[in-house]
Motif scaffolding. Sequence first.
Motif, PDB file in Angstrom:
ATOM      1  N   SER A 109       6.433 -18.632  -3.049  1.00 61.16           N
ATOM      2  CA  SER A 109       6.603 -19.081  -1.668  1.00 61.16           C
ATOM      3  C   SER A 109       5.524 -18.535  -0.747  1.00 61.16           C
ATOM      4  CB  SER A 109       7.980 -18.659  -1.135  1.00 61.16           C
ATOM      5  OG  SER A 109       8.059 -17.244  -1.001  1.00 61.16           O
ATOM      6  N   LYS A 110       4.770 -17.542  -1.225  1.00 60.01           N
ATOM      7  CA  LYS A 110       3.749 -16.898  -0.413  1.00 60.01           C
ATOM      8  C   LYS A 110       2.481 -16.698  -1.234  1.00 60.01           C
ATOM      9  CE  LYS A 110       7.406 -14.132   1.751  1.00 60.01           C
ATOM     10  NZ  LYS A 110       8.401 -14.415   0.696  1.00 60.01           N
ATOM     11  N   ALA A 131       4.276 -23.103   2.160  1.00 61.33           N
ATOM     12  CA  ALA A 131       4.721 -24.410   2.636  1.00 61.33           C
ATOM     13  C   ALA A 131       4.113 -24.787   3.976  1.00 61.33           C
ATOM     14  CB  ALA A 131       6.243 -24.428   2.732  1.00 61.33           C
ATOM     15  N   LEU A 132       3.973 -23.802   4.870  1.00 61.39           N
ATOM     16  CA  LEU A 132       3.516 -24.089   6.235  1.00 61.39           C
ATOM     17  C   LEU A 132       2.064 -23.697   6.489  1.00 61.39           C
ATOM     18  CD1 LEU A 132       6.678 -22.874   8.175  1.00 61.39           C
ATOM     19  CD2 LEU A 132       6.098 -25.211   7.501  1.00 61.39           C
ATOM     20  N   GLY A 133       1.557 -22.739   5.728  1.00 61.41           N
ATOM     21  CA  GLY A 133       0.202 -22.236   5.954  1.00 61.41           C
ATOM     22  C   GLY A 133       0.132 -21.134   6.982  1.00 61.41           C
ATOM     23  N   ASP A 134       1.276 -20.753   7.573  1.00 58.79           N
ATOM     24  CA  ASP A 134       1.284 -19.723   8.613  1.00 58.79           C
ATOM     25  C   ASP A 134       1.024 -18.346   8.033  1.00 58.79           C
ATOM     26  OD1 ASP A 134       1.973 -21.666  10.445  1.00 58.79           O
ATOM     27  OD2 ASP A 134       4.122 -21.264  10.296  1.00 58.79           O
ATOM     28  N   VAL A 150      -5.043 -25.179  10.228  1.00 60.72           N
ATOM     29  CA  VAL A 150      -3.677 -24.680  10.336  1.00 60.72           C
ATOM     30  C   VAL A 150      -3.679 -23.465  11.231  1.00 60.72           C
ATOM     31  CG1 VAL A 150      -3.029 -25.484   8.031  1.00 60.72           C
ATOM     32  CG2 VAL A 150      -3.872 -23.157   8.317  1.00 60.72           C
ATOM     33  N   ASP A 151      -2.481 -22.981  11.547  1.00 62.14           N
ATOM     34  CA  ASP A 151      -2.322 -21.760  12.335  1.00 62.14           C
ATOM     35  C   ASP A 151      -3.095 -20.623  11.694  1.00 62.14           C
ATOM     36  OD1 ASP A 151       0.673 -19.895  13.346  1.00 62.14           O
ATOM     37  OD2 ASP A 151      -1.458 -19.547  13.730  1.00 62.14           O
ATOM     38  N   ASP A 153      -4.147 -29.387  -0.117  1.00 67.00           N
ATOM     39  CA  ASP A 153      -2.881 -29.484   0.608  1.00 67.00           C
ATOM     40  C   ASP A 153      -2.818 -28.548   1.812  1.00 67.00           C
ATOM     41  OD1 ASP A 153      -2.021 -31.293  -1.296  1.00 67.00           O
ATOM     42  OD2 ASP A 153      -0.858 -29.819  -2.430  1.00 67.00           O
ATOM     43  N   ARG A 154      -3.572 -27.439   1.758  1.00 69.39           N
ATOM     44  CA  ARG A 154      -3.443 -26.437   2.799  1.00 69.39           C
ATOM     45  C   ARG A 154      -4.677 -25.552   2.842  1.00 69.39           C
ATOM     46  NH1 ARG A 154       0.302 -28.033   3.906  1.00 69.39           N
ATOM     47  NH2 ARG A 154       2.009 -27.195   2.634  1.00 69.39           N
ATOM     48  N   ASP A 184       2.553 -18.099   4.326  1.00 71.36           N
ATOM     49  CA  ASP A 184       3.609 -18.976   3.859  1.00 71.36           C
ATOM     50  C   ASP A 184       2.967 -20.195   3.195  1.00 71.36           C
ATOM     51  OD1 ASP A 184       5.384 -21.495   4.396  1.00 71.36           O
ATOM     52  OD2 ASP A 184       6.753 -19.800   4.556  1.00 71.36           O
TER      53      ASP A 184
END
Length: 370
Positions: A311-312, A328-331, A27-28, A291-292, A326
């Motif tokens: 959420s974080k 949900a996104l992994g950012d 991920v990012d 998942d991440r 994050d």
Amino acid sequence: MAELVGRVRPGGLVHTGGSIADTGSSVDDGIDAPATFPALVFAGHAKSVARAAFSSDGTKVLTASHDMTAMRFDAGSGRREQTFAGHKGAVLWVRESQDGALVATGSSDCTARIFDAATGACRAILEGHRAQVNMAVFSADGSKVLTAGADRIGRCFDVKTGRCELTFHDHAGGLYTVAYSPDESKVLTASHDRTAKLYNAQTGECELTFVGHGAHIYAASFSRDGSKVVTASGDGLARIWDATTGRCLATLEGHKASVYMAVFNTDGSKVVTASNDGTAKLFDADTGSCDRTFQGHTLAVHSIAWSPDESKVLTASDDRSVRLFDVALGDCLATYEGFGEHVFGAVFSPDGSHILTASEDGMAKLFAVP
């Protein structure tokens, strides 16, 4: 109380890990995330801060240090309100009772202590351990304290008398952590002997042993409903267990080095982990699938924490930084810097607006969440 931990190992003080394995890039990695600097610094300790915690209402900050003291600060102004002195070794643990009246500490001097939060007076010295006390946790009503000793024993003390009422003594290695189940009917321990155990909180009898890890277990904790246990191990795995039968429900794989921490979310459907491989991960608790992967740190990640709204997640690392991700996104949303040495842990304030860190540079720091 929101809290953070410096990873403790029997026979030593806070262990700060080492090099990391190649983690790839799923991920990012957050290279462009903004750097964030502290809003407040809680200073006064002469040596590294092993632990820092918010009070239940978020108005106070508690710190434990290798300088043999613990301190309490006003979270709004940074002003030091109390110093808890008397230990003859590094203070490895600090926690406030739920009502805010008392403070418990654990130390390398083989004792725990109970202090009056307002006056700083020592109310009781909890003796009996023959090695450092890695953890000391209050019962919900503040009448009992559980301790985890590097001498292979857990103990339950009466807070008023300081008397040891029960011992949990079936482990073959030092204890890293101890915890009550949500209903306080059970006591959970994690040990250097590669097992976690579940005890009857009234009798001290060992009712279950969680067996399967190939190395020492750094941490063990319950799901919010008490039905499951998650363990984090030096074998690079986390495992989820049925708290009634002791059966392993899922093995959380993917880390390339020791897993130092594993934490359920509120409903027990997800687990986040922190590892010596420099990454944190998000797992599905039912399937065990990853998942991440949260990347960007360059050295061991010591702690991970969920934000109150989940959420974080927040990670703290030997690379002298803390990162906010994050879920949900992994950012990577922000990188918190300004540390002179390794960061042992980071935690959110109860309202999620700030984070608190503990680091080897002798300070606790407060940062705003962007």
